[in-house]
Scaffold this motif. Structure first.
Motif, PDB file in Angstrom:
ATOM      1  N   ALA A   1      78.345 -19.380   5.139  1.00 37.02           N
ATOM      2  CA  ALA A   1      76.989 -19.767   4.729  1.00 37.02           C
ATOM      3  C   ALA A   1      76.364 -20.699   5.755  1.00 37.02           C
ATOM      4  O   ALA A   1      75.197 -20.534   6.132  1.00 37.02           O
ATOM      5  N   HIS A   2      77.129 -21.682   6.228  1.00 34.27           N
ATOM      6  CA  HIS A   2      76.593 -22.628   7.205  1.00 34.27           C
ATOM      7  C   HIS A   2      76.419 -21.985   8.581  1.00 34.27           C
ATOM      8  O   HIS A   2      75.468 -22.303   9.295  1.00 34.27           O
ATOM      9  N   LEU A   3      77.319 -21.084   8.923  1.00 30.07           N
ATOM     10  CA  LEU A   3      77.200 -20.384  10.201  1.00 30.07           C
ATOM     11  C   LEU A   3      75.952 -19.505  10.226  1.00 30.07           C
ATOM     12  O   LEU A   3      75.206 -19.486  11.212  1.00 30.07           O
ATOM     13  N   LEU A   4      75.688 -18.802   9.143  1.00 29.50           N
ATOM     14  CA  LEU A   4      74.461 -17.997   9.053  1.00 29.50           C
ATOM     15  C   LEU A   4      73.226 -18.895   9.110  1.00 29.50           C
ATOM     16  O   LEU A   4      72.233 -18.563   9.766  1.00 29.50           O
TER      17      LEU A   4
ATOM     18  N   VAL B   1      73.319 -17.468   0.427  1.00 27.95           N
ATOM     19  CA  VAL B   1      74.429 -17.459  -0.534  1.00 27.95           C
ATOM     20  C   VAL B   1      75.372 -16.323  -0.138  1.00 27.95           C
ATOM     21  O   VAL B   1      74.922 -15.207   0.118  1.00 27.95           O
ATOM     22  N   VAL B   2      76.672 -16.625  -0.079  1.00 31.39           N
ATOM     23  CA  VAL B   2      77.637 -15.610   0.342  1.00 31.39           C
ATOM     24  C   VAL B   2      78.859 -15.588  -0.579  1.00 31.39           C
ATOM     25  O   VAL B   2      79.221 -16.596  -1.181  1.00 31.39           O
ATOM     26  N   VAL B   3      79.458 -14.414  -0.660  1.00 34.78           N
ATOM     27  CA  VAL B   3      80.794 -14.232  -1.198  1.00 34.78           C
ATOM     28  C   VAL B   3      81.546 -13.433  -0.135  1.00 34.78           C
ATOM     29  O   VAL B   3      80.931 -12.792   0.716  1.00 34.78           O
ATOM     30  N   HIS B   4      82.846 -13.483  -0.209  1.00 33.61           N
ATOM     31  CA  HIS B   4      83.625 -12.832   0.847  1.00 33.61           C
ATOM     32  C   HIS B   4      85.047 -12.617   0.364  1.00 33.61           C
ATOM     33  O   HIS B   4      85.584 -13.436  -0.370  1.00 33.61           O
TER      34      HIS B   4
END
Length: 148
Positions: A132-135, A98-101
């Protein structure tokens, strides 16, 4: 301008995250969201278009989302129209990343096309979902190695 608030501790995270996001309210934004994790369960993600009050209502002032670790975000749109789907946080298919940026990923379209060719599916119009998908693509069990 976007705002990010995080919390980890022994208290319920959602009310603390909402309180922190309230302090950023003057910045102007089009949506807000939070992700809260309770132990080993996947994070619960709640997002709302509009002012922070919409997110507070969706979560009963944070009482409806339990867990002691979380992140909250207020979004000022750069990619994609204001909507629940485009609000942060964003996540991979399994919802275990899960990411925010804040900011702009200049080459996100190129990265998105690469990931789509690998079978990744996108639900938002944002550049942040690409993270998120790259990670997820690079994750091999060690989160630090995935980001380096």
């Amino acid at each position: 301008m976007c705002g990010i608030v995080g919390y980890t501790g022994d208290k319920q995270a959602a009310p603390i995250l909402l309180s922190g996001l309230e302090k950023l309210e003057y910045r102007g934004y089009d949506s807000a969201g939070l992700a809260v994790r309770d132990g080993k369960l996947l994070p619960e993600i709640v997002k709302a278009k509009g002012r922070l009050i919409a997110l507070k209502e969706k979560t009963n002032d944070g009482k409806a989302v339990s867990g002691c670790c979380g992140i909250g975000h207020t979004r000022w749109a750069t990619h994609g129209e204001p909507s629940d789907v485009n609000a942060h946080p964003h996540y991979n298919k399994n919802k275990n990343i899960v990411v925010v940026h804040n900011g702009i990923i200049e080459n996100y379209l190129k990265l998105k096309q690469k990931l789509e060719k690998k079978g990744y599916e996108f639900v938002s119009e944002t550049d942040t979902e690409v993270l998120a998908h790259l990670l997820d693509y690079y994750y091999q069990g060690n989160p630090l190695q995935a980001i380096t």
